[in-house]
Design a protein around this motif. Structure first.
Motif, PDB file in Angstrom:
ATOM      1  N   TRP A  90      54.222 -33.880  19.395  1.00  0.00           N
ATOM      2  CA  TRP A  90      55.572 -33.454  19.777  1.00  0.00           C
ATOM      3  C   TRP A  90      55.626 -32.058  20.407  1.00  0.00           C
ATOM      4  O   TRP A  90      56.686 -31.597  20.790  1.00  0.00           O
ATOM      5  CB  TRP A  90      56.506 -33.500  18.567  1.00  0.00           C
ATOM      6  N   VAL A  91      54.486 -31.395  20.556  1.00  0.00           N
ATOM      7  CA  VAL A  91      54.460 -30.026  21.099  1.00  0.00           C
ATOM      8  C   VAL A  91      54.627 -30.082  22.613  1.00  0.00           C
ATOM      9  O   VAL A  91      53.884 -30.782  23.311  1.00  0.00           O
ATOM     10  CB  VAL A  91      53.147 -29.310  20.726  1.00  0.00           C
ATOM     11  N   SER A  92      55.614 -29.333  23.097  1.00  0.00           N
ATOM     12  CA  SER A  92      55.845 -29.309  24.549  1.00  0.00           C
ATOM     13  C   SER A  92      54.728 -28.532  25.233  1.00  0.00           C
ATOM     14  O   SER A  92      54.056 -27.679  24.630  1.00  0.00           O
ATOM     15  CB  SER A  92      57.194 -28.669  24.873  1.00  0.00           C
ATOM     16  N   LEU A  93      54.545 -28.822  26.510  1.00  0.00           N
ATOM     17  CA  LEU A  93      53.558 -28.080  27.285  1.00  0.00           C
ATOM     18  C   LEU A  93      53.931 -26.600  27.304  1.00  0.00           C
ATOM     19  O   LEU A  93      53.060 -25.738  27.188  1.00  0.00           O
ATOM     20  CB  LEU A  93      53.472 -28.644  28.708  1.00  0.00           C
ATOM     21  N   LEU A  94      55.215 -26.298  27.404  1.00  0.00           N
ATOM     22  CA  LEU A  94      55.661 -24.904  27.394  1.00  0.00           C
ATOM     23  C   LEU A  94      55.250 -24.199  26.110  1.00  0.00           C
ATOM     24  O   LEU A  94      54.693 -23.102  26.142  1.00  0.00           O
ATOM     25  CB  LEU A  94      57.180 -24.820  27.572  1.00  0.00           C
ATOM     26  N   ASP A  95      55.500 -24.824  24.978  1.00  0.00           N
ATOM     27  CA  ASP A  95      55.131 -24.205  23.699  1.00  0.00           C
ATOM     28  C   ASP A  95      53.620 -24.067  23.564  1.00  0.00           C
ATOM     29  O   ASP A  95      53.125 -23.057  23.035  1.00  0.00           O
ATOM     30  CB  ASP A  95      55.708 -24.996  22.522  1.00  0.00           C
ATOM     31  N   ALA A 153      57.931 -31.529  29.149  1.00  0.00           N
ATOM     32  CA  ALA A 153      56.666 -32.253  29.141  1.00  0.00           C
ATOM     33  C   ALA A 153      55.959 -32.066  27.808  1.00  0.00           C
ATOM     34  O   ALA A 153      55.918 -30.968  27.269  1.00  0.00           O
ATOM     35  CB  ALA A 153      55.775 -31.732  30.266  1.00  0.00           C
ATOM     36  N   LEU A 154      55.395 -33.129  27.308  1.00  0.00           N
ATOM     37  CA  LEU A 154      54.572 -33.018  26.111  1.00  0.00           C
ATOM     38  C   LEU A 154      53.172 -32.590  26.528  1.00  0.00           C
ATOM     39  O   LEU A 154      52.631 -33.087  27.522  1.00  0.00           O
ATOM     40  CB  LEU A 154      54.517 -34.347  25.362  1.00  0.00           C
ATOM     41  N   ALA A 155      52.586 -31.681  25.789  1.00  0.00           N
ATOM     42  CA  ALA A 155      51.256 -31.176  26.128  1.00  0.00           C
ATOM     43  C   ALA A 155      50.240 -32.314  26.224  1.00  0.00           C
ATOM     44  O   ALA A 155      49.400 -32.324  27.135  1.00  0.00           O
ATOM     45  CB  ALA A 155      50.807 -30.137  25.104  1.00  0.00           C
ATOM     46  N   ILE A 156      50.335 -33.294  25.322  1.00  0.00           N
ATOM     47  CA  ILE A 156      49.350 -34.380  25.314  1.00  0.00           C
ATOM     48  C   ILE A 156      49.441 -35.254  26.567  1.00  0.00           C
ATOM     49  O   ILE A 156      48.473 -35.915  26.916  1.00  0.00           O
ATOM     50  CB  ILE A 156      49.455 -35.248  24.041  1.00  0.00           C
ATOM     51  N   GLN A 157      50.570 -35.243  27.261  1.00  0.00           N
ATOM     52  CA  GLN A 157      50.696 -36.008  28.501  1.00  0.00           C
ATOM     53  C   GLN A 157      49.765 -35.477  29.579  1.00  0.00           C
ATOM     54  O   GLN A 157      49.438 -36.197  30.519  1.00  0.00           O
ATOM     55  CB  GLN A 157      52.123 -35.922  29.054  1.00  0.00           C
TER      56      GLN A 157
END
Length: 156
Positions: A15-20, A57-61
């Motif tokens: 659930w971690v966003s790419l921004l975070d 965006a989710l980081a895992i994407q």
């Protein structure tokens, strides 16, 4: 993933966003958390050369992708923003520049916008294509002038 040219391995929750991930896990504070809902563009980064709102965006994407933040940018737009006074407080500037780089690439590839009428990049076209990036200080004229200046240089 590759971030600003360096291969980075991150272990993040789904659930971690790419921004975070960029800001909190990697210390890359260029992308800003403005609205955290994709409305302001302060978090814009380039993902495999395309501009995205990293807060949505989710980081895992982006596993295996190449991410470029303002920290990894070296582009004539940066000097043009200074030359044309394209920023005031600077909060939106990193997102504006990353978005403009992506926008110029979109235009060069022939991708139309809602106001496209010719192959030339007009002021109206720039304003439409950059409408996803807000500037609370109102430096829009300088931003457009900077982009038009660089677009003119690229066409020569």
């Amino acid at each position: 993933m590759k971030i600003n040219g360096d291969v980075v391995s991150l272990d993040v929750e789904p659930w971690v966003s790419l921004l975070d991930a960029l800001r909190e896990r990697l210390g890359l504070t260029g992308p800003k958390k403005g609205c955290d809902q994709g409305a302001c563009g302060a978090c814009t980064v380039l993902a495999d050369g395309m501009r995205i709102n990293s807060c949505l965006a989710l980081a895992i994407q982006y596993d295996g992708s190449e991410i470029t933040t303002i920290e990894g940018v070296s582009h004539p737009l940066q000097k043009a923003f200074v030359r044309h006074d394209g920023f005031q407080c600077g909060y939106c500037t990193s997102g504006q520049i990353c978005s403009a780089i992506g926008m110029l690439a979109e235009h060069a590839s022939g991708m139309p916008s809602a106001v496209t009428v010719s192959d030339e990049l007009s002021e109206a076209e720039v304003r439409e294509r950059m409408s996803g990036n807000l500037c609370r200080c109102g430096a829009y004229n300088g931003i457009v002038d900077a982009i038009m200046d660089v677009a003119g240089e690229e066409e020569r």
